[in-house]
Design an enzyme around this catalytic site. Structure first.
Site, PDB file in Angstrom:
ATOM      1  N   ASN A  10      -2.716  -4.526  12.122  1.00  0.00           N
ATOM      2  CA  ASN A  10      -2.079  -3.225  12.334  1.00  0.00           C
ATOM      3  C   ASN A  10      -2.727  -2.251  11.358  1.00  0.00           C
ATOM      4  O   ASN A  10      -2.467  -2.306  10.162  1.00  0.00           O
ATOM      5  CB  ASN A  10      -0.561  -3.356  12.067  1.00  0.00           C
ATOM      6  CG  ASN A  10       0.155  -2.022  12.165  1.00  0.00           C
ATOM      7  OD1 ASN A  10      -0.438  -1.006  12.548  1.00  0.00           O
ATOM      8  ND2 ASN A  10       1.435  -2.015  11.812  1.00  0.00           N
ATOM      9  N   TRP A  11      -3.581  -1.383  11.897  1.00  0.00           N
ATOM     10  CA  TRP A  11      -4.340  -0.481  11.016  1.00  0.00           C
ATOM     11  C   TRP A  11      -3.486   0.693  10.537  1.00  0.00           C
ATOM     12  O   TRP A  11      -3.947   1.504   9.747  1.00  0.00           O
ATOM     13  CB  TRP A  11      -5.604   0.007  11.733  1.00  0.00           C
ATOM     14  CG  TRP A  11      -6.611  -1.091  12.013  1.00  0.00           C
ATOM     15  CD1 TRP A  11      -6.477  -2.423  11.705  1.00  0.00           C
ATOM     16  CD2 TRP A  11      -7.888  -0.956  12.651  1.00  0.00           C
ATOM     17  NE1 TRP A  11      -7.601  -3.120  12.111  1.00  0.00           N
ATOM     18  CE2 TRP A  11      -8.487  -2.242  12.702  1.00  0.00           C
ATOM     19  CE3 TRP A  11      -8.597   0.121  13.192  1.00  0.00           C
ATOM     20  CZ2 TRP A  11      -9.751  -2.467  13.259  1.00  0.00           C
ATOM     21  CZ3 TRP A  11      -9.854  -0.106  13.754  1.00  0.00           C
ATOM     22  CH2 TRP A  11     -10.423  -1.383  13.782  1.00  0.00           C
ATOM     23  N   LYS A  12      -2.277   0.821  11.076  1.00  0.00           N
ATOM     24  CA  LYS A  12      -1.356   1.921  10.698  1.00  0.00           C
ATOM     25  C   LYS A  12      -2.109   3.262  10.774  1.00  0.00           C
ATOM     26  O   LYS A  12      -2.981   3.406  11.614  1.00  0.00           O
ATOM     27  CB  LYS A  12      -0.751   1.643   9.319  1.00  0.00           C
ATOM     28  CG  LYS A  12      -0.077   0.259   9.266  1.00  0.00           C
ATOM     29  CD  LYS A  12       0.804   0.049   8.072  1.00  0.00           C
ATOM     30  CE  LYS A  12       1.400  -1.348   8.117  1.00  0.00           C
ATOM     31  NZ  LYS A  12       2.352  -1.604   7.035  1.00  0.00           N
ATOM     32  N   HIS A 104       8.339  -1.318  14.655  1.00  0.00           N
ATOM     33  CA  HIS A 104       7.909  -1.553  13.275  1.00  0.00           C
ATOM     34  C   HIS A 104       8.910  -0.878  12.332  1.00  0.00           C
ATOM     35  O   HIS A 104       9.431   0.196  12.631  1.00  0.00           O
ATOM     36  CB  HIS A 104       6.493  -0.995  13.065  1.00  0.00           C
ATOM     37  CG  HIS A 104       5.869  -1.475  11.795  1.00  0.00           C
ATOM     38  ND1 HIS A 104       6.215  -0.958  10.562  1.00  0.00           N
ATOM     39  CD2 HIS A 104       4.966  -2.457  11.561  1.00  0.00           C
ATOM     40  CE1 HIS A 104       5.530  -1.603   9.624  1.00  0.00           C
ATOM     41  NE2 HIS A 104       4.771  -2.516  10.198  1.00  0.00           N
ATOM     42  N   GLU A 106       8.492   0.802   9.785  1.00  0.00           N
ATOM     43  CA  GLU A 106       8.119   2.176   9.403  1.00  0.00           C
ATOM     44  C   GLU A 106       8.549   3.165  10.478  1.00  0.00           C
ATOM     45  O   GLU A 106       8.932   4.297  10.182  1.00  0.00           O
ATOM     46  CB  GLU A 106       6.602   2.245   9.146  1.00  0.00           C
ATOM     47  CG  GLU A 106       6.241   1.529   7.842  1.00  0.00           C
ATOM     48  CD  GLU A 106       4.866   0.881   7.826  1.00  0.00           C
ATOM     49  OE1 GLU A 106       4.028   1.202   8.682  1.00  0.00           O
ATOM     50  OE2 GLU A 106       4.638   0.030   6.935  1.00  0.00           O
ATOM     51  N   GLU A 176       8.930  -9.309  10.034  1.00  0.00           N
ATOM     52  CA  GLU A 176       8.333  -8.636   8.878  1.00  0.00           C
ATOM     53  C   GLU A 176       9.439  -8.178   7.927  1.00  0.00           C
ATOM     54  O   GLU A 176      10.004  -7.086   8.114  1.00  0.00           O
ATOM     55  CB  GLU A 176       7.541  -7.406   9.333  1.00  0.00           C
ATOM     56  CG  GLU A 176       6.397  -7.708  10.267  1.00  0.00           C
ATOM     57  CD  GLU A 176       5.328  -6.609  10.233  1.00  0.00           C
ATOM     58  OE1 GLU A 176       4.186  -6.941   9.971  1.00  0.00           O
ATOM     59  OE2 GLU A 176       5.665  -5.433  10.435  1.00  0.00           O
ATOM     60  N   GLY A 182       3.437  -4.358   2.310  1.00  0.00           N
ATOM     61  CA  GLY A 182       2.661  -3.495   1.402  1.00  0.00           C
ATOM     62  C   GLY A 182       2.989  -3.667  -0.063  1.00  0.00           C
ATOM     63  O   GLY A 182       2.602  -2.834  -0.891  1.00  0.00           O
ATOM     64  N   SER A 222       2.364  -8.575   3.536  1.00  0.00           N
ATOM     65  CA  SER A 222       1.435  -8.982   2.462  1.00  0.00           C
ATOM     66  C   SER A 222       0.691 -10.284   2.778  1.00  0.00           C
ATOM     67  O   SER A 222       0.432 -11.080   1.871  1.00  0.00           O
ATOM     68  CB  SER A 222       2.175  -9.076   1.123  1.00  0.00           C
ATOM     69  OG  SER A 222       2.684  -7.806   0.754  1.00  0.00           O
ATOM     70  N   GLY A 243      -1.297  -5.848   7.741  1.00  0.00           N
ATOM     71  CA  GLY A 243      -1.580  -4.442   7.458  1.00  0.00           C
ATOM     72  C   GLY A 243      -2.815  -4.317   6.580  1.00  0.00           C
ATOM     73  O   GLY A 243      -3.949  -4.365   7.050  1.00  0.00           O
ATOM     74  N   GLY A 244      -2.600  -4.204   5.270  1.00  0.00           N
ATOM     75  CA  GLY A 244      -3.683  -3.933   4.317  1.00  0.00           C
ATOM     76  C   GLY A 244      -4.911  -4.818   4.475  1.00  0.00           C
ATOM     77  O   GLY A 244      -6.051  -4.320   4.491  1.00  0.00           O
TER      78      GLY A 244
HETATM   79  P1  13P Z   1       0.890  -5.461   4.858  1.00  0.00           P
HETATM   80  O1  13P Z   1       0.083  -6.611   5.372  1.00  0.00           O
HETATM   81  O2  13P Z   1       0.037  -4.361   4.288  1.00  0.00           O
HETATM   82  O3  13P Z   1       1.990  -5.891   3.948  1.00  0.00           O
HETATM   83  O4  13P Z   1       1.593  -4.771   6.141  1.00  0.00           O
HETATM   84  C1  13P Z   1       2.314  -5.583   7.001  1.00  0.00           C
HETATM   85  C2  13P Z   1       2.682  -4.789   8.193  1.00  0.00           C
HETATM   86  O5  13P Z   1       3.499  -3.894   8.124  1.00  0.00           O
HETATM   87  C3  13P Z   1       2.001  -5.118   9.451  1.00  0.00           C
HETATM   88  O6  13P Z   1       2.620  -4.494  10.536  1.00  0.00           O
END
Ligand code: 13P
Length: 264
Positions: A10-12, A104, A106, A176, A182, A222, A243-244
């Site tokens: 997920n590149w957000k 998600h 967010e 999640e 994050g 993470s 994510g990251g």
């Molecule tokens: P991180 O891997 O950066 O913690 O993000 C997880 C995430 O929200 C994937 O959708």
């Protein structure tokens, strides 16, 4: 029941088009070393402006499946119309998406997405021949109050409401925990597996045991190359939503490689 693992990035809200193209090329050149059956299902979810920059990679013979699929990070449930700033499922499909991430934390937190909206999105995604990746997870306060299971199961029941068993079977759920996103602090693998198993039981109650055996349940929060092997060794974790660590080809490719070692 063997479920093909999914590694999804997920590149957000990251990477302009040239950066997205470079990352896509870094991943696709790594995937070219393998055949589709050797690989987990690999999915990337770039921002909308990069959707046409990246594309799914189909195997040349067409019978081995895809090596790489593309996902939208959100969608609207209506076909078209006066919904400024939104994107429809038909448009995502037209841009080459096979999957759409919905619910998600967010989006729930910053854009006030409700369980009801997430359910409408899931139905629209499936009606357009794509697969929803339905996110769920508790806050730190909820975990500390001991309400993780009740909260997560209510999110899942609401998201799956009115879906057929066949639709549930092909859907994907991503557990999640919000406090792990994050933060660099991944959920303990045994605990993540316990919650994923609990989710599978809820799916069984909603849609039957065949659907709960088939549905793929991912862990997110993470995930890194150093955590993936233990996570993938657990009975009810079928992959990761990252994510990251999905923003660099080296770390994302290493996660794919380690997943293959454990379970493909
Ligand atoms: P991180 O891997 O950066 O913690 O993000 C997880 C995430 O929200 C994937 O959708």
């Amino acid at each position: 029941m063997s479920r093909k693992p999914i590694i999804a990035g997920n590149w957000k809200m990251n990477l302009c088009r040239s950066e997205a193209k470079a990352l896509f090329e870094g991943i696709s050149s790594f995937l070219s070393n393998y055949t589709a059956p050797q690989l987990p299902t690999v999915v990337i979810a770039p921002v909308f402006t990069s959707l046409c920059q990246v594309h799914s990679i189909d195997c040349s013979c067409g019978c081995e499946g895809k090596k790489l699929s593309v996902a939208g990070q959100n969608c609207h449930w209506e076909k078209s119309g006066a919904f400024t700033g939104e994107i429809s499922c038909e448009m995502l499909k037209d841009a080459g998406c096979d999957y759409v991430i919905i619910g998600h934390s967010e989006r729930r937190q910053y854009f006030s997405e409700t369980d009801e909206m997430i359910n409408k999105k899931a139905k629209a995604i499936l009606a357009n021949g794509m697969i929803p990746i339905i996110c769920c997870g508790e806050s730190l306060e909820q975990r500390e109050a001991g309400s993780t299971d009740a909260w997560v199961s209510s999110q899942i029941r609401a998201a799956l409401d009115g879906l057929s068993s066949e639709e549930v079977a092909k859907s994907v759920i991503a557990y999640e925990p919000i406090w792990a996103i994050g933060t660099g602090k991944s959920c303990d693998a045994d605990e993540a597996n316990r919650v994923c198993k609990m989710i599978r039981n809820v799916v069984s109650e909603c849609a039957g045991s065949s659907a709960s055996d088939s549905i793929r349940i991912l862990y997110g929060g993470s995930v890194k190359p150093s955590t993936i092997e233990e996570q993938m060794s657990k009975s009810d974790i079928d992959g990761a939503l990252i994510g990251g660590a999905s923003l660099k080809a080296d770390s994302f490719n290493e996660i794919i490689e380690k997943t293959m070692k454990v379970c493909v």
